[in-house]
Design a protein around this motif. Structure first.
Motif, PDB file in Angstrom:
ATOM      1  N   GLU A  45       0.855  -1.289   0.195  1.00 18.80           N
ATOM      2  CA  GLU A  45      -0.012   0.122  -0.019  1.00 18.80           C
ATOM      3  C   GLU A  45       0.895   1.348  -0.040  1.00 18.80           C
ATOM      4  O   GLU A  45       1.972   1.256   0.696  1.00 18.80           O
ATOM      5  CB  GLU A  45      -0.891   0.161   1.318  1.00 18.80           C
ATOM      6  N   PHE A  46       0.481   2.219  -0.460  1.00 19.65           N
ATOM      7  CA  PHE A  46       1.052   3.829  -0.590  1.00 19.65           C
ATOM      8  C   PHE A  46       0.985   4.146   1.004  1.00 19.65           C
ATOM      9  O   PHE A  46       0.180   4.103   1.384  1.00 19.65           O
ATOM     10  CB  PHE A  46       0.198   4.435  -1.769  1.00 19.65           C
ATOM     11  N   VAL A  47       2.210   4.770   1.229  1.00 19.13           N
ATOM     12  CA  VAL A  47       2.422   5.566   2.384  1.00 19.13           C
ATOM     13  C   VAL A  47       2.607   7.192   2.133  1.00 19.13           C
ATOM     14  O   VAL A  47       1.646   7.770   2.839  1.00 19.13           O
ATOM     15  CB  VAL A  47       3.687   4.866   3.230  1.00 19.13           C
ATOM     16  N   ALA A  48       3.516   7.445   1.362  1.00 17.76           N
ATOM     17  CA  ALA A  48       3.715   8.559   1.114  1.00 17.76           C
ATOM     18  C   ALA A  48       4.546   9.047  -0.276  1.00 17.76           C
ATOM     19  O   ALA A  48       5.128   8.149  -0.350  1.00 17.76           O
ATOM     20  CB  ALA A  48       4.580   9.350   2.091  1.00 17.76           C
ATOM     21  N   GLY A  49       4.252  10.136  -0.787  1.00 17.12           N
ATOM     22  CA  GLY A  49       4.994  10.418  -1.984  1.00 17.12           C
ATOM     23  C   GLY A  49       5.589  11.828  -2.156  1.00 17.12           C
ATOM     24  O   GLY A  49       4.753  12.469  -1.232  1.00 17.12           O
ATOM     25  N   VAL A  50       6.550  12.168  -2.833  1.00 18.43           N
ATOM     26  CA  VAL A  50       7.083  13.673  -2.911  1.00 18.43           C
ATOM     27  C   VAL A  50       7.205  13.943  -4.540  1.00 18.43           C
ATOM     28  O   VAL A  50       7.757  12.937  -5.390  1.00 18.43           O
ATOM     29  CB  VAL A  50       8.276  13.789  -2.198  1.00 18.43           C
ATOM     30  N   ASN A  51       6.924  14.924  -4.942  1.00 18.54           N
ATOM     31  CA  ASN A  51       7.106  15.173  -6.393  1.00 18.54           C
ATOM     32  C   ASN A  51       8.610  15.397  -6.783  1.00 18.54           C
ATOM     33  O   ASN A  51       9.433  15.565  -6.025  1.00 18.54           O
ATOM     34  CB  ASN A  51       6.136  16.188  -6.887  1.00 18.54           C
ATOM     35  N   TRP A  52       9.011  15.876  -7.925  1.00 21.72           N
ATOM     36  CA  TRP A  52      10.251  15.692  -8.325  1.00 21.72           C
ATOM     37  C   TRP A  52      11.063  16.653  -7.569  1.00 21.72           C
ATOM     38  O   TRP A  52      12.309  16.694  -7.469  1.00 21.72           O
ATOM     39  CB  TRP A  52      10.196  16.034  -9.751  1.00 21.72           C
ATOM     40  N   SER A  53      10.366  17.948  -7.217  1.00 18.50           N
ATOM     41  CA  SER A  53      10.903  19.160  -6.746  1.00 18.50           C
ATOM     42  C   SER A  53      11.092  19.183  -5.246  1.00 18.50           C
ATOM     43  O   SER A  53      11.934  19.817  -4.714  1.00 18.50           O
ATOM     44  CB  SER A  53      10.439  20.613  -7.338  1.00 18.50           C
ATOM     45  N   GLY A  54      10.138  18.500  -4.752  1.00 17.46           N
ATOM     46  CA  GLY A  54      10.099  18.267  -3.250  1.00 17.46           C
ATOM     47  C   GLY A  54       9.308  19.112  -2.633  1.00 17.46           C
ATOM     48  O   GLY A  54       8.605  19.450  -1.409  1.00 17.46           O
ATOM     49  N   ARG A  55       8.608  20.067  -3.642  1.00 10.52           N
ATOM     50  CA  ARG A  55       7.644  20.875  -2.891  1.00 10.52           C
ATOM     51  C   ARG A  55       6.196  20.502  -2.710  1.00 10.52           C
ATOM     52  O   ARG A  55       5.379  21.240  -2.142  1.00 10.52           O
ATOM     53  CB  ARG A  55       7.620  22.000  -4.107  1.00 10.52           C
ATOM     54  N   SER A  56       5.902  19.388  -3.309  1.00 11.82           N
ATOM     55  CA  SER A  56       4.495  18.750  -3.259  1.00 11.82           C
ATOM     56  C   SER A  56       4.561  17.340  -2.531  1.00 11.82           C
ATOM     57  O   SER A  56       5.246  16.469  -3.168  1.00 11.82           O
ATOM     58  CB  SER A  56       3.994  18.735  -4.632  1.00 11.82           C
ATOM     59  N   THR A  57       3.904  17.216  -1.505  1.00 15.49           N
ATOM     60  CA  THR A  57       3.670  15.913  -0.938  1.00 15.49           C
ATOM     61  C   THR A  57       2.539  15.303  -0.783  1.00 15.49           C
ATOM     62  O   THR A  57       1.351  16.226  -0.623  1.00 15.49           O
ATOM     63  CB  THR A  57       4.476  15.952   0.452  1.00 15.49           C
ATOM     64  N   TYR A  58       2.346  13.985  -0.741  1.00 16.10           N
ATOM     65  CA  TYR A  58       1.144  13.468  -0.433  1.00 16.10           C
ATOM     66  C   TYR A  58       1.128  12.320   0.642  1.00 16.10           C
ATOM     67  O   TYR A  58       2.052  11.642   0.414  1.00 16.10           O
ATOM     68  CB  TYR A  58       0.284  13.076  -1.870  1.00 16.10           C
ATOM     69  N   TYR A  59       0.011  12.244   1.348  1.00 17.35           N
ATOM     70  CA  TYR A  59       0.240  10.913   2.372  1.00 17.35           C
ATOM     71  C   TYR A  59      -1.112  10.200   2.477  1.00 17.35           C
ATOM     72  O   TYR A  59      -2.240  10.674   2.071  1.00 17.35           O
ATOM     73  CB  TYR A  59       0.452  11.523   3.689  1.00 17.35           C
ATOM     74  N   ALA A  60      -0.850   8.928   2.586  1.00 12.21           N
ATOM     75  CA  ALA A  60      -2.083   8.072   2.958  1.00 12.21           C
ATOM     76  C   ALA A  60      -2.759   8.706   4.180  1.00 12.21           C
ATOM     77  O   ALA A  60      -2.043   9.116   5.132  1.00 12.21           O
ATOM     78  CB  ALA A  60      -1.849   6.579   3.359  1.00 12.21           C
ATOM     79  N   ASP A  61      -4.102   8.566   4.351  1.00 11.79           N
ATOM     80  CA  ASP A  61      -4.819   9.041   5.603  1.00 11.79           C
ATOM     81  C   ASP A  61      -4.456   8.313   6.788  1.00 11.79           C
ATOM     82  O   ASP A  61      -4.403   9.129   7.842  1.00 11.79           O
ATOM     83  CB  ASP A  61      -6.280   8.577   5.578  1.00 11.79           C
TER      84      ASP A  61
END
Length: 123
Positions: A45-61
């Protein structure tokens, strides 16, 4: 051949912290990176991600507010700071990258994977 190597896993008591690192032979700077986990008998399962620059992140609830993903492109390394760990966080943690500059959440959208690092949280 892209290689990713995770480190930093271990055994910790509930409420404790760990920081995982993901080092790669690939120049990270143009691609998003994700952290996934897989517990015994469960799907990855997905936990966390960061875009190429590091300025955008996303997390599992389930980890939002407790985990923080960051990257150092100069070192080709991505980190996952895990705080307030719970027994439910016990799993093998994998980092992955692919061909996207933005964060993806599906396992199938990542092409390159590390070997994983075990995180065990005791109650």
């Amino acid at each position: 051949q892209v290689q990713l190597v995770e480190s930093g896993g271990g055994l910790v008591q509930a409420g404790g912290s760990l920081r995982l690192s993901c080092a790669t032979s690939r120049t990270f700077g143009s691609f998003a990176v994700g952290w996934f986990r897989q517990a015994p008998g469960k799907e990855r399962e997905f936990v966390a991600g960061v875009n190429w620059s590091g300025r955008s992140t996303y997390y599992a609830d389930s980890v939002n507010g407790r985990f923080t993903i960051s990257r150092d492109n100069a070192k080709n390394t991505v980190y996952l700071q895990m705080n307030s760990l719970e027994p439910e966080d016990t799993a093998v943690y994998y980092c992955a990258t692919g061909l996207s500059t933005v964060v993806r959440v599906l396992v199938t959208e990542y092409h390159y994977w590390g070997q994983g690092t075990q995180v065990t949280v005791s109650s």
